[in-house]
Design an enzyme around this catalytic site. Structure first.
Site, mmCIF file in Angstrom:
data_model
loop_
_atom_site.group_PDB
_atom_site.id
_atom_site.type_symbol
_atom_site.label_atom_id
_atom_site.label_comp_id
_atom_site.label_asym_id
_atom_site.label_seq_id
_atom_site.Cartn_x
_atom_site.Cartn_y
_atom_site.Cartn_z
ATOM 1 N N GLY A 92 0.810 -1.220 0.000
ATOM 2 C CA GLY A 92 0.000 0.000 0.000
ATOM 3 C C GLY A 92 0.841 1.266 0.000
ATOM 4 N N GLY A 137 -1.213 13.960 -37.147
ATOM 5 C CA GLY A 137 -1.781 14.111 -35.808
ATOM 6 C C GLY A 137 -0.892 14.939 -34.899
ATOM 7 C CB ALA A 138 2.766 15.245 -34.572
HETATM 8 C C1 HXC Z 1 5.090 -5.044 9.970
HETATM 9 C C2 HXC Z 1 7.152 -4.816 9.049
HETATM 10 C C3 HXC Z 1 6.578 -4.673 7.761
HETATM 11 C C4 HXC Z 1 5.170 -4.720 7.668
HETATM 12 C C5 HXC Z 1 8.709 -4.527 7.576
HETATM 13 N N1 HXC Z 1 8.470 -4.727 8.885
HETATM 14 N N2 HXC Z 1 7.573 -4.493 6.871
HETATM 15 N N3 HXC Z 1 6.410 -4.992 10.141
HETATM 16 N N4 HXC Z 1 4.468 -4.915 8.806
HETATM 17 N N5 HXC Z 1 4.543 -4.561 6.502
HETATM 18 C C6 HXC Z 1 9.429 -4.830 9.957
HETATM 19 C C7 HXC Z 1 10.291 -6.074 9.834
HETATM 20 O O1 HXC Z 1 9.650 -7.188 10.390
HETATM 21 C C8 HXC Z 1 11.523 -5.662 10.617
HETATM 22 O O2 HXC Z 1 11.283 -5.804 11.978
HETATM 23 C C9 HXC Z 1 11.642 -4.172 10.344
HETATM 24 O O3 HXC Z 1 10.352 -3.757 9.872
HETATM 25 C C10 HXC Z 1 12.659 -3.848 9.280
HETATM 26 O O4 HXC Z 1 12.404 -4.691 8.164
HETATM 27 P P1 HXC Z 1 13.527 -5.585 7.455
HETATM 28 O O5 HXC Z 1 12.830 -6.624 6.679
HETATM 29 O O6 HXC Z 1 14.541 -6.016 8.460
HETATM 30 O O7 HXC Z 1 14.217 -4.504 6.527
HETATM 31 P P2 HXC Z 1 14.749 -4.698 5.046
HETATM 32 O O8 HXC Z 1 15.597 -5.920 4.952
HETATM 33 O O9 HXC Z 1 15.369 -3.386 4.677
HETATM 34 O O10 HXC Z 1 13.450 -4.938 4.147
HETATM 35 C C11 HXC Z 1 12.439 -3.991 4.085
HETATM 36 C C12 HXC Z 1 11.218 -4.549 3.322
HETATM 37 C C13 HXC Z 1 10.778 -5.890 3.949
HETATM 38 C C14 HXC Z 1 11.576 -4.729 1.844
HETATM 39 C C15 HXC Z 1 10.128 -3.480 3.402
HETATM 40 O O11 HXC Z 1 10.653 -5.710 5.376
HETATM 41 C C16 HXC Z 1 9.498 -6.395 3.390
HETATM 42 O O12 HXC Z 1 9.482 -7.011 2.332
HETATM 43 N N6 HXC Z 1 8.412 -6.114 4.134
HETATM 44 C C17 HXC Z 1 7.069 -6.541 3.676
HETATM 45 C C18 HXC Z 1 6.686 -5.772 2.449
HETATM 46 C C19 HXC Z 1 5.311 -6.074 1.921
HETATM 47 O O13 HXC Z 1 5.085 -7.100 1.289
HETATM 48 N N7 HXC Z 1 4.387 -5.228 2.263
HETATM 49 C C20 HXC Z 1 3.056 -5.346 1.762
HETATM 50 C C21 HXC Z 1 2.110 -5.328 2.907
HETATM 51 S S1 HXC Z 1 0.520 -5.560 2.199
HETATM 52 P P3 HXC Z 1 12.370 -6.451 12.984
HETATM 53 O O14 HXC Z 1 11.818 -6.197 14.334
HETATM 54 O O15 HXC Z 1 12.455 -7.888 12.628
HETATM 55 O O16 HXC Z 1 13.644 -5.719 12.688
HETATM 56 C C22 HXC Z 1 -0.033 -4.027 1.813
HETATM 57 C C23 HXC Z 1 -1.364 -4.027 1.139
HETATM 58 C C24 HXC Z 1 -2.049 -2.709 1.244
HETATM 59 O O17 HXC Z 1 0.583 -3.045 2.033
HETATM 60 C C25 HXC Z 1 -2.942 -2.552 0.073
HETATM 61 C C26 HXC Z 1 -3.629 -1.238 0.069
HETATM 62 C C27 HXC Z 1 -4.206 -0.976 -1.286
#
Ligand code: HXC
Length: 528
Positions: free
Chosen positions: A185, A418-419
């Site tokens: 999101g 057209g341009a």
């Molecule tokens: C909760 C999260 C989180 C999330 C990251 N964290 N994303 N916590 N919800 N969505 C937390 C991790 O668990 C971690 O905690 C800390 O943040 C840092 O993340 P890392 O993974 O260590 O960092 P990095 O290696 O830099 O990777 C960052 C990242 C990855 C690429 C963003 O964390 C990731 O892939 N997160 C999920 C991304 C994703 O798929 N989001 C979509 C959500 S669904 P700790 O305590 O372990 O350090 C969505 C749908 C909405 O958003 C739709 C609306 C239209």
């Protein structure tokens, strides 16, 4: 009130009362984000914290924070152990070059900047205040997307932000900086705003590499999936990019300088620093005499607009078209141009999207549009036709026709089919149409025209090749100049290239008070 400490430490000026001590402690905690270790990790990634970024973006001492002490109230998945004042986002108001702005900055050191109900409430609050006050909103994004532990709460929370992005669209400028990972999101709010600026190392994707791997089996790095190179070069999602956080923030300040505070104002002029009457002789020979030879339209823009004022958007996406902000005699303008140095400046699907969106942006914010035309027409071929060049190309026509801001066109060389109609013609509410003596205004190029018109005659000629050459030369003689269009009043004036700058400045001066209405409607249905 206690006496100041002997060494004059300003903190000692604080009244020594229990409620104030409590407030100071809470404030202090909110400044710590996710704590020193997380901040160190953020720095080790080459990134700044939310507060460091805001300090670079805003005028010194201008930031007024709101919601610094808000925390979530969720206890699932151990979240009760992870309550941080501010809940991973810093929101408030400040000034950039003395102009008011609303800002929010995700704090990746708190739960990966993940988006929560509290974050949504804080963002919505400043979205509402920014819209009511008519000031730009700048988002500093660095977030893992919807906070997984909050489930549907964080999904619904996105909806609250999106609806405000859309309501504010075209009313107040909305600029999104992408300064770290932006996933799920976290990409849609930026995509709904006017401009996306990416810092080096940042990423934007709906589904991260892990999810991609598990669903499709594709192994791909985060950068290859959604780095700045992807979004500046291929997807068209980003408008500007910079090497790091600090230079991305500088770019945003520059960009803001071309925009009004809201759609009821004109964009802000700056004190002129380049003579309005400056004529550049170099322009007279910029278009090569050989028809097939290319030139770089950026050189033309560099000679015409105020020195060093051109800020090109999406330079690597659809490079056959150029869109830029610039200044003329200190006044901001939007520039649309074909780029003969790529694909001979032909319009294709991506160029159409790029141009149409930019014109609508200029129109929304009262920024006059200056178009430089050198285009052989739309790119022919089954690939473009089957992917919908008709509906994409129609967007340019729609955007030019719809726009009521001052519009001026200059045909530098080819304006075919057209341009010409879309980008240069007065029928589509272009206010003033100029042409250089090198202009060629025709339905199509000489070769295809001869093959369509004289196919039978050429086939039956004793020397078909010689006949084609003869007919092409006659066609060129007739159409490859601006004088027929000038004779018919389709071109207002044929000008020497060197005159372009003073002519444009005077034309814009004339049009500054232009008023044009369109029929009232709920909204139109632009092709998509
Ligand atoms: C909760 C999260 C989180 C999330 C990251 N964290 N994303 N916590 N919800 N969505 C937390 C991790 O668990 C971690 O905690 C800390 O943040 C840092 O993340 P890392 O993974 O260590 O960092 P990095 O290696 O830099 O990777 C960052 C990242 C990855 C690429 C963003 O964390 C990731 O892939 N997160 C999920 C991304 C994703 O798929 N989001 C979509 C959500 S669904 P700790 O305590 O372990 O350090 C969505 C749908 C909405 O958003 C739709 C609306 C239209």
């Amino acid at each position: 009130m206690p006496a100041p400490h002997a060494d004059g430490d300003p903190m000692d000026d604080k009244p020594d009362s229990a409620p104030l001590r409590q407030l100071h402690e809470m404030r202090e905690r909110s400044l710590q984000g996710g704590g020193p270790e997380r901040i160190e990790q953020q720095h080790a990634r080459g990134r700044l914290t939310a507060r460091e970024r805001l300090a670079l973006l805003l005028d010194a001492g201008s930031f007024q924070e709101l919601g610094a002490l808000a925390t979530h109230n969720v206890s699932d998945f151990g979240l009760e152990q992870q309550r941080y004042p501010g809940d991973g986002i810093v929101t408030g108001f400040g000034k950039i070059s003395g102009r008011r702005v609303a800002v929010f900055a995700h704090d990746f050191t708190v739960l990966g900047g993940s988006f929560s109900e509290v974050q949504s409430r804080k963002i919505c609050r400043i979205q509402d205040l920014a819209l009511e006050s008519g000031i730009p909103l700048i988002g500093l994004n660095d977030s893992g997307g919807a906070r997984i532990q909050e489930g549907v709460r964080s999904l619904a929370a996105y909806g609250e932000v999106f609806v405000r992005n859309v309501m504010a669209s075209g009313v107040i400028p909305q600029i999104s900086l992408i300064l770290g990972p932006c996933a799920g999101g976290a990409v849609y709010s930026p995509a709904l705003t006017d401009f996306v600026v990416m810092a080096g190392g940042s990423t934007m994707f709906l589904t991260g590499p892990e999810v991609v791997r598990s669903v499709t089996g594709e192994q791909i790095s985060a950068q290859d999936l959604g780095g700045a190179a992807v979004h500046m070069g291929r997807s068209g999602v980003a408008h500007l990019s910079a090497a790091d956080d600090a230079s991305a923030l500088e770019l945003v300040k520059q960009l803001l300088g071309y925009l009004p505070q809201n759609n009821s104002e004109d964009p802000p002029p700056i004190t002129p620093y380049d003579p309005a009457e400056r004529m550049d002789a170099a322009l007279d020979c910029i278009v090569p005499e050989t028809e097939s030879q290319a030139y770089d339209m950026r050189d033309v823009l560099g000679h015409v607009f105020d020195r060093a004022s051109v800020l090109e958007l999406q330079p690597d996406y659809a490079p056959n078209a150029l869109v830029a902000f610039a200044r003329l005699d200190g006044f901001p303008v939007g520039v649309v141009a074909n780029q003969p140095a790529h694909l001979a400046g032909a319009l294709d699907i991506d160029a159409s999207d790029k141009i149409a969106r930019f014109i609508r942006c200029c129109d929304a914010y009262n920024i006059p549009v200056v178009s430089f035309v050198d285009c052989p027409g739309f790119l022919p071929g089954s690939e473009q036709e089957s992917r919908g060049v008709i509906r994409h190309g129609a967007k340019i026509i729609y955007a030019y026709c719809e726009a009521t801001v001052p519009k001026i066109s200059i045909v530098t060389r080819r304006a075919m089919g057209g341009a010409y109609v879309a980008m240069g013609s007065k029928q589509m509410r272009t206010d003033l149409a100029f042409a250089w003596p090198t202009a060629q205004i025709a339905v199509m190029g000489a070769e295809p025209a001869v093959h369509v018109l004289y196919r039978k005659e050429v086939r039956e000629a004793p020397d078909p090749e010689a006949r084609v050459a003869e007919l092409m030369s006659a066609y060129r003689e007739k159409f490859f100049n601006p004088y027929r269009a000038a004779d018919l009043g389709q071109v207002d004036e044929v000008i020497e290239p060197r005159e372009t700058r003073p002519r444009l400045i005077r034309a814009l001066e004339l049009l500054r008070t232009k008023v044009q209405q369109s029929p009232p409607k709920k909204h139109g249905l632009p092709p998509n």
